[in-house]
Design an enzyme around this catalytic site. Structure first.
Site, PDB file in Angstrom:
ATOM      1  N   GLU A  93      -0.935  -5.100  -0.292  1.00  0.00           N
ATOM      2  CA  GLU A  93      -1.317  -3.791   0.218  1.00  0.00           C
ATOM      3  C   GLU A  93      -2.791  -3.743   0.563  1.00  0.00           C
ATOM      4  OE1 GLU A  93      -0.494  -0.379  -2.295  1.00  0.00           O
ATOM      5  OE2 GLU A  93      -1.980   0.802  -1.208  1.00  0.00           O
ATOM      6  N   SER A 150       2.050   6.592  -7.498  1.00  0.00           N
ATOM      7  CA  SER A 150       1.181   7.543  -8.206  1.00  0.00           C
ATOM      8  C   SER A 150       1.974   8.685  -8.826  1.00  0.00           C
ATOM      9  CB  SER A 150       0.167   8.140  -7.241  1.00  0.00           C
ATOM     10  OG  SER A 150      -0.807   7.201  -6.932  1.00  0.00           O
ATOM     11  N   GLY A 209       6.654   5.374  -4.098  1.00  0.00           N
ATOM     12  CA  GLY A 209       6.613   6.208  -5.296  1.00  0.00           C
ATOM     13  C   GLY A 209       5.892   5.510  -6.425  1.00  0.00           C
TER      14      GLY A 209
END
Lengths: 373, 326
Positions: free
Chosen positions: A244, A129, A127
């Site tokens: 990421e 964007s 969660g």
């Protein structure tokens, strides 16, 4: 180089993954596809990997991990992506959330969540964007207000991959309003079955459902679900993004297309241009692998290689696109079928350079570091 | 990575900054072109990695000296005889030579630095290298320059005595060494062009602020950096103890592509300043354009790598590039 203790074990790990993916593929339990790390969801497969110690590989043994290096983990993720295996159920939790909790979470949070990521039970969505924020995470509006025993969350997230399957959400929320919008952000773990959480699908241009919108209406999050320090979320999330960005999934999303390109080129003996194109792509792949290895090595040495990871993602996404365009140069792609290897990859491709930071955002991040140095 | 890298780099930096008009003889005097050749054969000792550092650092200053050619010629010669003080150069041919009679008759084009060398080492496929005396009466040297302004002369041999160098490295080994050295040279010049461009856009003001404040300029500078990250990684891959098969092609293709993009962006960001003779950018970019296709063109490396990839199949390709284990 390569005298690291990881070398032999990497060879063994690769062999183990090749055998497992071949078994599942031959038994018809999955079909290789592009972008499998986001689109191909199979909880059974993730649990099978977990049972063999092939997820949570870098986590400490006491939390159900395998206590291995990032370089060893890279060998496994590369082989999974190469095989186009269904890994979406554990990918986000394994790659990002487990490490974030291990770095910043309390002991209690580590004991609660990390073993469940390691076993494949906890399925995470991200969660980050929001409809008004996009890549500008410092603009998130979702708020978490302190209440008795925890926090009350209100807000709206978007592009939340696999939220409809997720047991848990990682949440970036504003816990205070500060002069600098980078201050006052905090990170939380939220149970997806909490009261007030609702998930609505967003169907993508392939007609597939993996994105969602997630709404939080007065959702209570217990105090111990805060990751790290309240208000310090920005620093933590920037570090998390380097995990990421720097992985093999940023180069290998369209790998099944490369497999076809190699086969097609072998049939076109006289096509020198095509051979040169394949040669260039092969060189780029080898260098991308090397960069992934360097990023993994930096993480093993305790560094968060922000700039290198951004450069890797930028280069990897360009490679993923160029592989598709190279196959298009052959006759194989005239009026491609929707679910062909080429069709699947092309339809998925607009997302390659968006997720995890758009190409232009990555370049400006690299430029800022260059201006400083 | 060379353990003497920092030392060698600062030695070259100091020499480059000294403005010495006879830089090449200073380099020779210090034994730098003979780094990577055993001392008992007349070399300076050290490894190929050390020599790569020397080549890369010199190139980073936009200096054109025959370090790649002289060091490779001496390396080949050192396998057959002890080195003397005479300067040598090397030429890699792509077809066989007929020297059965002990003499050679041929017209050789693009012979690097022939006008300054006493000897020419000729490496042709399927035979041991040959050496000819460039000062022999039967030899004519006609000067030709490449676009970097470096000698690539035409050498005419007319029944010139040619000596076979028994025990010298194979054609493939010489080709590989030259490819690595030119990759390091390209990488050095690419870093040099980047450094020059970065300081220019950080210092030069237009529209009331440094150029670097313009997002398109910053984005282009970042694209240069990304190319360097890629090319550095390719050289690291090629200089590993056990490089993957195809590493020579990989490093040539990657450094050539980086050279192309970096030269283009460097000139774009410098504007008209970059195309003047007095400004040093062209010392770097003209070399990038010449050196990126030295030994063999980027296109031919790409084709040969692609052909082997197609023959090996996906599994073969993947096995090769993961063979180092990690």
């Amino acid at each position: 180089m390569d005298q690291s203790p990881g070398t032999d074990s990497c060879v063994q790990l690769r062999a183990q993954v090749r055998q497992l993916t071949a078994e599942w593929r031959d038994a018809g339990r999955y079909a290789p596809r592009s972008d499998s790390w986001l689109r191909s969801f199979d909880l059974d497969f993730s649990k099978e990997l977990a049972a063999r110690g092939l997820i949570a590989m870098t986590y400490p043994v006491e939390f159900g991990g395998a206590g291995r290096t990032n370089v060893e983990r890279l060998a496994v993720t590369e082989e999974l992506l190469r095989a186009g295996a269904p890994v979406a159920a554990h990918w986000i939790g394994d790659r990002q959330i487990g490490p974030a909790i291990l770095r910043h979470g309390t002991r209690a949070l580590q004991e609660e969540i990390v073993p469940r990521i390691a076993s494949g039970e906890a399925v995470f969505c991200l969660g980050m964007s929001e409809p008004e924020a996009g890549s500008d995470l410092a603009s998130v509006r979702t708020s978490a207000e302190p209440v008795e025993g925890g926090w009350l969350v209100n807000g709206h997230k978007i592009w939340t991959t696999q939220a409809h399957h997720a047991t848990h959400a990682y949440l970036l929320a504003r816990t205070s309003r500060e002069e600098r919008k980078h201050d006052g952000l905090s990170e939380f773990i939220v149970d997806m079955d909490s009261e007030g959480v609702s998930v609505t699908p967003i169907v993508d241009l392939a007609g597939e459902h993996h994105f969602n919108e997630v709404r939080f209406e007065n959702v209570f999050v217990p105090a111990h679900r805060l990751i790290g320090e309240a208000g310090k979320g920005w620093k933590q999330v920037v570090e998390q993004l380097s995990f990421e960005r720097g992985g093999a999934e940023r180069s290998l999303s369209s790998y099944p297309v490369l497999v076809e390109l190699v086969a097609e080129t072998a049939e076109q003996q006289d096509d020198r241009e095509l051979h040169a194109l394949l040669g260039t792509l092969t060189a780029r792949l080898a260098v991308l692998r090397r960069l992934c290895y360097e990023v993994a090595g930096a993480m093993d040495a305790g560094r968060a290689p922000v700039q290198q990871a951004a450069a890797l993602k930028y280069l990897g996404n360009a490679f993923e696109h160029d592989v598709i365009e190279a196959l298009r140069r052959t006759d194989r792609c005239q009026d491609p079928a929707f679910d062909s290897v080429f069709g699947q990859a092309l339809i998925a491709s607009p997302a390659f350079s968006l997720r995890g930071g758009a190409a232009e955002v990555l370049l400006s991040l690299i430029a800022r570091q260059e201006a400083r140095s | 990575m060379s353990q003497y890298a920092d030392e060698l780099r600062s030695l070259v930096d100091d020499l480059a900054a000294s403005g010495n008009p006879d830089l090449w003889n200073s380099l020779v005097g210090l034994g730098l072109p003979r780094v990577g050749i055993d001392e008992e054969r007349g070399g300076s000792g050290g490894s190929l990695d050390d020599l790569l550092v020397v080549v890369q650092s010199l190139a980073g200053h936009g200096i054109g000296v025959p370090v790649v050619e002289a060091s490779t010629a001496d390396w080949v010669l050192s396998h057959a005889r002890e080195l003397d003080a005479e300067p040598s150069t090397v030429l890699l041919l792509d077809s066989a030579l007929d020297a059965e009679s002990g003499t050679l008759t041929a017209e050789l084009s693009a012979v690097p630095w022939a006008r300054d060398a006493a000897r020419l080492v000729l490496c042709a496929p399927h035979s041991a290298p040959l050496v000819v005396d460039l000062r022999h009466a039967s030899v004519t040297v006609s000067p030709v320059d490449n676009i970097a302004g470096e000698p690539r002369d035409t050498v005419t041999l007319h029944a010139t005595p040619a000596v076979l160098l028994e025990g010298a490295p194979s054609y493939g080994a010489v080709r590989e060494r030259l490819a690595l050295l030119w990759s390091a040279a390209v990488l050095g010049a690419a870093h040099g062009a980047y450094r020059l461009t970065r300081s220019y856009v950080a210092e030069r003001e237009q529209f009331g602020a440094p150029l670097l404040k313009i997002p398109a300029v910053a984005g282009n500078l970042a694209r240069m950096r990304v190319q360097l990250v890629q090319a550095d990684a390719a050289l690291a891959l090629a200089t590993e103890a056990a490089p993957p098969e195809g590493a020579t092609e990989i490093v040539r293709i990657t450094t050539a592509a980086a050279a192309t993009e970096i030269a283009q962006i460097a000139h774009q960001l410098h504007g008209a300043m970059g195309i003047t003779a007095e400004y040093p950018l062209h010392h770097l970019t003209r070399r990038l354009w010449s050196w990126r296709d030295a030994v063999a063109s980027e296109r031919s490396w790409a084709e040969s790598l692609g052909r082997r990839a197609a023959e090996a199949g996906e599994s073969g390709v993947w096995t090769r590039i993961t063979a180092t284990g990690h």
